[in-house]
Design an enzyme around this catalytic site. Structure first.
Site, PDB file in Angstrom:
ATOM      1  N   HIS A  52      44.044  45.070  37.428  1.00 32.40           N
ATOM      2  CA  HIS A  52      43.418  43.780  37.193  1.00 32.40           C
ATOM      3  C   HIS A  52      44.231  42.662  37.855  1.00 32.40           C
ATOM      4  CE1 HIS A  52      41.016  45.151  33.378  1.00 32.40           C
ATOM      5  NE2 HIS A  52      40.639  45.779  34.485  1.00 32.40           N
ATOM      6  N   GLU A  54      45.533  39.831  36.785  1.00 29.01           N
ATOM      7  CA  GLU A  54      46.735  39.320  36.119  1.00 29.01           C
ATOM      8  C   GLU A  54      47.941  40.188  36.435  1.00 29.01           C
ATOM      9  OE1 GLU A  54      43.779  39.933  34.940  1.00 29.01           O
ATOM     10  OE2 GLU A  54      43.264  38.794  33.149  1.00 29.01           O
ATOM     11  N   THR A 198      10.801  50.890  55.184  1.00 28.21           N
ATOM     12  CA  THR A 198      11.795  50.369  56.132  1.00 28.21           C
ATOM     13  C   THR A 198      12.742  51.476  56.568  1.00 28.21           C
ATOM     14  OG1 THR A 198      11.666  48.163  55.225  1.00 28.21           O
ATOM     15  CG2 THR A 198      13.695  48.718  56.364  1.00 28.21           C
ATOM     16  N   ASP A 202      12.786  52.076  60.502  1.00 25.51           N
ATOM     17  CA  ASP A 202      13.954  51.579  61.248  1.00 25.51           C
ATOM     18  C   ASP A 202      15.079  52.601  61.378  1.00 25.51           C
ATOM     19  OD1 ASP A 202      12.506  49.295  61.177  1.00 25.51           O
ATOM     20  OD2 ASP A 202      13.921  48.114  59.975  1.00 25.51           O
TER      21      ASP A 202
HETATM   22  C1  AOF Z   1      40.933  41.261  33.395  1.00 22.87           C
HETATM   23  N1  AOF Z   1      41.318  41.115  34.676  1.00 22.87           N
HETATM   24  O1  AOF Z   1      41.032  41.454  36.879  1.00 22.87           O
HETATM   25  C2  AOF Z   1      39.375  42.244  35.425  1.00 22.87           C
HETATM   26  C3  AOF Z   1      38.946  42.341  34.062  1.00 22.87           C
HETATM   27  O2  AOF Z   1      37.655  49.720  33.171  1.00 22.87           O
HETATM   28  P1  AOF Z   1      38.810  48.790  32.923  1.00 22.87           P
HETATM   29  O3  AOF Z   1      39.743  49.276  31.887  1.00 22.87           O
HETATM   30  O4  AOF Z   1      39.495  48.384  34.207  1.00 22.87           O
HETATM   31  O5  AOF Z   1      38.226  47.444  32.291  1.00 22.87           O
HETATM   32  C4  AOF Z   1      37.126  46.815  32.855  1.00 22.87           C
HETATM   33  C5  AOF Z   1      36.825  45.567  32.059  1.00 22.87           C
HETATM   34  O6  AOF Z   1      37.925  44.667  32.197  1.00 22.87           O
HETATM   35  C6  AOF Z   1      35.628  44.817  32.619  1.00 22.87           C
HETATM   36  O7  AOF Z   1      34.421  45.242  32.007  1.00 22.87           O
HETATM   37  C7  AOF Z   1      35.961  43.413  32.210  1.00 22.87           C
HETATM   38  O8  AOF Z   1      35.692  43.224  30.843  1.00 22.87           O
HETATM   39  C8  AOF Z   1      37.467  43.358  32.409  1.00 22.87           C
HETATM   40  N2  AOF Z   1      37.784  42.937  33.774  1.00 22.87           N
HETATM   41  N3  AOF Z   1      39.734  41.812  33.103  1.00 22.87           N
HETATM   42  O9  AOF Z   1      41.680  40.905  32.485  1.00 22.87           O
HETATM   43  C9  AOF Z   1      40.602  41.578  35.713  1.00 22.87           C
HETATM   44  N4  AOF Z   1      38.627  42.754  36.451  1.00 22.87           N
HETATM   45 ZN    ZN Z   2      42.856  43.177  32.302  1.00 22.04          ZN
END
Ligand code: AOF
Ligand code: ZN
Length: 363
Positions: A52, A54, A198, A202
């Site tokens: 993520h 953070e 399509t 194509d």
């Molecule tokens: C955050 N930071 O950059 C993102 C978040 O499948 P996981 O465990 O990776 O969790 C996915 C969930 O985390 C997604 O549905 C959303 O709620 C959150 N995404 N959260 O703190 C991030 N991409």
């Molecule tokens: Zn997270």
């Protein structure tokens, strides 16, 4: 909320916007860590959705994260995935303050991320540039709250809304700059979608080209009878980049076997009178994780999606050319009885792309 919060959130939003198309099923999130007015860490959700944002920003900042302000475009997560929640990671790193744009509607988070931060004594400011963040996360938000992907319909037409001559000649209506812009738009989506007509006419490849190394969007054909040949460009390249076909129950077994052998993914969907239930098809695609779909036609699929109320945005490239009523229309019949029934769209933006125009409209 301060002017600085808005400036840093705008920065985090630019990071998030860049990742659209690469993170599905996760949202593309941006995070900026600021200390004494200086950026000490930056992060975007990584391809495939992990790590993520953070985590990436905290890793860059190291010890400098202590006492910093984190600006995040989405509420930090509160659930245990492959790693501990981002909200806990921010607490552990000693961040002093967290600024977010929107709450995460994922039921595993839904306010719990903000609560974890506040319980740890961190000052939290919510709602900074919320509209802009909702726009960038529109695909994720629609998938989580409604079980549907955000659909952009692209049309590349003459000034009079034609996409080919009567004989079917269509290469090229718009110029090279517009075609390059289309590739950049494909890259920002999880999947590029066409109808079976399509695909047959194509024999498209649908991959993003000339944009460096990218996570290729899923190539998607809505093909109720599974009529597109597995010997096509999509079929012969299905092992290089994903190809998915949505089909009805009446699709022949031989076609299913041929596509499966090529490595394509088949998504069965209810159909009636040889027409797929498009709402069910898009729900199935959202269930597979797609959040942003870029539909490139043809006219029959485009009209059916509009009639079913499944299109969110229209992106129209218009070339300074005229074909007239004997050419092929960009949209199939909408079956309107009265002008009052015509869908009315709101103009988002309009600009010049080479010798053509691109206008973006919202339903
Ligand atoms: C955050 N930071 O950059 C993102 C978040 O499948 P996981 O465990 O990776 O969790 C996915 C969930 O985390 C997604 O549905 C959303 O709620 C959150 N995404 N959260 O703190 C991030 N991409
Ligand atoms: Zn997270």
């Amino acid at each position: 909320m301060t002017v600085d919060d808005q400036t840093h959130m705008a920065h985090a939003l630019r990071l998030a916007a860049r990742g659209n198309g690469t993170c599905w099923p996760n949202p593309s999130v941006g995070c900026v860590l600021v200390k004494d007015g200086r950026i000490v860490g930056r992060g975007t959700t990584q391809p495939g959705g992990r790590p993520h944002a953070e985590r990436v920003a905290l890793a860059e900042a190291g010890a400098a994260a202590r006492g910093a302000t984190a600006c995040v475009t989405l509420e930090p997560c509160a659930h245990h995935g492959k790693t501990s929640p981002c909200a806990e990671a921010l607490v552990a790193a000693g961040v002093a303050r967290v600024v977010t744009a929107i709450t995460d509607p994922d039921p595993r988070v839904a306010g719990r991320g903000h609560a974890i931060l506040r319980q740890a004594g961190i000052a939290v400011t919510e709602g900074v540039l919320a509209d802009e963040a909702s726009e960038i996360a529109a695909g994720f938000l629609k998938r989580v709250t409604r079980g549907l992907p955000f659909v952009t319909l692209k049309l590349a037409t003459t000034l009079d809304g034609r996409i080919a001559t009567a004989s079917g000649e269509s290469r090229w209506i718009t110029g090279p700059d517009a075609r390059r812009a289309v590739h950049a738009m494909r890259m920002q989506h999880d999947a590029v979608m066409v109808g079976s007509g399509t695909a047959r006419a194509d024999d498209p490849d649908l991959r993003v080209r000339d944009m460096g190394a990218v996570r290729q969007p899923v190539r998607l054909v809505i093909d109720s009878g599974l009529t597109h040949s597995a010997q096509s460009r999509l079929g012969t390249s299905a092992h290089e980049a994903p190809v998915w076909l949505v089909h009805g129950d009446h699709a022949p077994d031989e076609a299913r076997a041929a596509w499966t052998a090529r490595g394509a993914k088949l998504i069965p969907c209810p159909s009636a009178d040889a027409h797929l239930n498009l709402d069910a098809a898009l729900r199935a695609l959202a269930a597979e994780g797609l959040t942003r779909i870029f539909c490139e036609g043809g006219g029959a699929l485009a009209a059916a999606l509009i009639r079913a109320g499944l299109v969110d945005e229209l992106a129209v490239f218009a070339a300074g050319a005229l074909i007239g009523a004997d050419g092929r229309a960009a949209l199939g019949p909408l079956g309107l009885q009265a002008l009052a029934d015509a869908p009315r769209l709101r103009l988002l933006s309009s600009r010049r792309v080479g010798g053509d125009t691109l206008s973006r409209w919202r339903f």
